[in-house]
Design an enzyme around this catalytic site. Sequence first.
Site, PDB file in Angstrom:
ATOM      1  N   CYS A 162      37.571  46.953  43.469  1.00  0.00           N
ATOM      2  CA  CYS A 162      36.511  46.839  42.466  1.00  0.00           C
ATOM      3  C   CYS A 162      35.158  47.369  42.922  1.00  0.00           C
ATOM      4  O   CYS A 162      34.228  47.450  42.116  1.00  0.00           O
ATOM      5  CB  CYS A 162      36.364  45.388  42.039  1.00  0.00           C
ATOM      6  SG  CYS A 162      37.929  44.557  41.748  1.00  0.00           S
ATOM      7  N   HIS A 294      27.941  41.593  39.801  1.00  0.00           N
ATOM      8  CA  HIS A 294      29.371  41.900  39.757  1.00  0.00           C
ATOM      9  C   HIS A 294      29.997  41.150  38.590  1.00  0.00           C
ATOM     10  O   HIS A 294      30.807  41.708  37.860  1.00  0.00           O
ATOM     11  CB  HIS A 294      30.032  41.527  41.081  1.00  0.00           C
ATOM     12  CG  HIS A 294      31.451  41.956  41.173  1.00  0.00           C
ATOM     13  ND1 HIS A 294      31.839  43.274  41.035  1.00  0.00           N
ATOM     14  CD2 HIS A 294      32.601  41.249  41.373  1.00  0.00           C
ATOM     15  CE1 HIS A 294      33.155  43.363  41.153  1.00  0.00           C
ATOM     16  NE2 HIS A 294      33.640  42.140  41.352  1.00  0.00           N
ATOM     17  N   HIS A 331      36.167  45.001  32.893  1.00  0.00           N
ATOM     18  CA  HIS A 331      36.226  45.348  34.316  1.00  0.00           C
ATOM     19  C   HIS A 331      37.068  46.611  34.468  1.00  0.00           C
ATOM     20  O   HIS A 331      38.291  46.573  34.366  1.00  0.00           O
ATOM     21  CB  HIS A 331      36.829  44.198  35.110  1.00  0.00           C
ATOM     22  CG  HIS A 331      36.600  44.311  36.589  1.00  0.00           C
ATOM     23  ND1 HIS A 331      36.215  45.496  37.203  1.00  0.00           N
ATOM     24  CD2 HIS A 331      36.717  43.397  37.595  1.00  0.00           C
ATOM     25  CE1 HIS A 331      36.098  45.288  38.510  1.00  0.00           C
ATOM     26  NE2 HIS A 331      36.392  44.032  38.763  1.00  0.00           N
TER      27      HIS A 331
END
Length: 402
Positions: A162, A294, A331
Amino acid sequence: MDRRVVITGMGGLCGLGTDTTSIWKWMREGRSAIGPLLNTELHGLKGIVGAEVKALPDHNIDRKQLVSMDRISVLAVIAAHEAMRQAGLSCNEGNALRFGATVGVGLGGWDATEKAYRTLLVDGGTRTEIFTGVKAMPSAAACQVSMSLGLRGPVFGVTSACSSANHAIASAVDQIKCGRADVMLAGGSDAPLVWIVLKAWEAMRALAPDTCRPFSAGRKGVVLGEGAGMAVLESYEHATARGATILAEVAGVGLSADAFHITAPAVHGPESAMRACLADAGLNAEDVDYLNAHGTGTKANDQNETTAIKRVFGDHAYSMSISSTKSTHAHCIGAASALEMIACVMAIQEGVVPPTANYREPDPDCDLDVTPNVPRERKVRVAMSNAFAMGGTNAVLAFKQV
């Protein structure tokens, strides 16, 4: 060699739109692209939401090149071309060796991999499609960007789940600062909305059943999306010599590892990365106006990140603006922090902090100002972007007004 590195062009596409203008428009307004998946090749998978690129924009990718490209590469190349157009740059024989690319990919070409699996093990086939191997390799997106634009300088893929895009941008900054390149295309791309990836994330019990609600009480997990984001990075000298419009400076980079657990977050890793970024940029905590978190929407991650932010910023944590734009574009794994770079740069350009969408009610463990649901006008001179990956690989970038 201490060279300043600036951004002169950006490109992107995701569920919000197929260019940076439309992405920023809906991101700024807090419109979420998350909804039921329309992909007809999910083989009966039901009840999972995501953020799809529903239709690709017109592009000029050569048909002979296109047959060797998985979706992640197509997305990356489209975003790269947009970034180069905005920067007003082109690559030619005279400068090709000074132009490079680093593209972050968290998962790779799973669309090609899954099709090969079904051909061989479900349909009883005896061979895969000829380009399966090169479509699936993690460096494919960087290679295809290089070939499409003629870049012959440093070109490589970066993979750290990520945080891949922030690591790719950090690597590109290093290439310019070390004098290996004058111009780097950097960002990330991923296309995780395929059956096998969704089943894997479902097995981890990480997926939200409805939508992504970062920092909100009652949040239920991650929502996956697809997309790409790319930026043209140049040395300040190169950009000013050609009279380029500078969008922002990449002022600092902070990298760290948790060395703790493959899925569970730890506070010390994100804290170290944010502190390292501030030090690299020569900034004090009070200098940061906006932090793009995040903010995945999981209970553990959002609480952990909130704690880390408080440790780094102290009292200023309560006065700066924070938001998670994953609430709008979901995401996008390897592309996530590239899209969030667009949010940071545009916040600097327009003086508007994009909101955390889908926010319902406060969580006492996440008690910072996360800009719930409504954008906020604010002078943004410095924006920071957090990317914290599974496995504990952390990458934080600071962007500054020029």
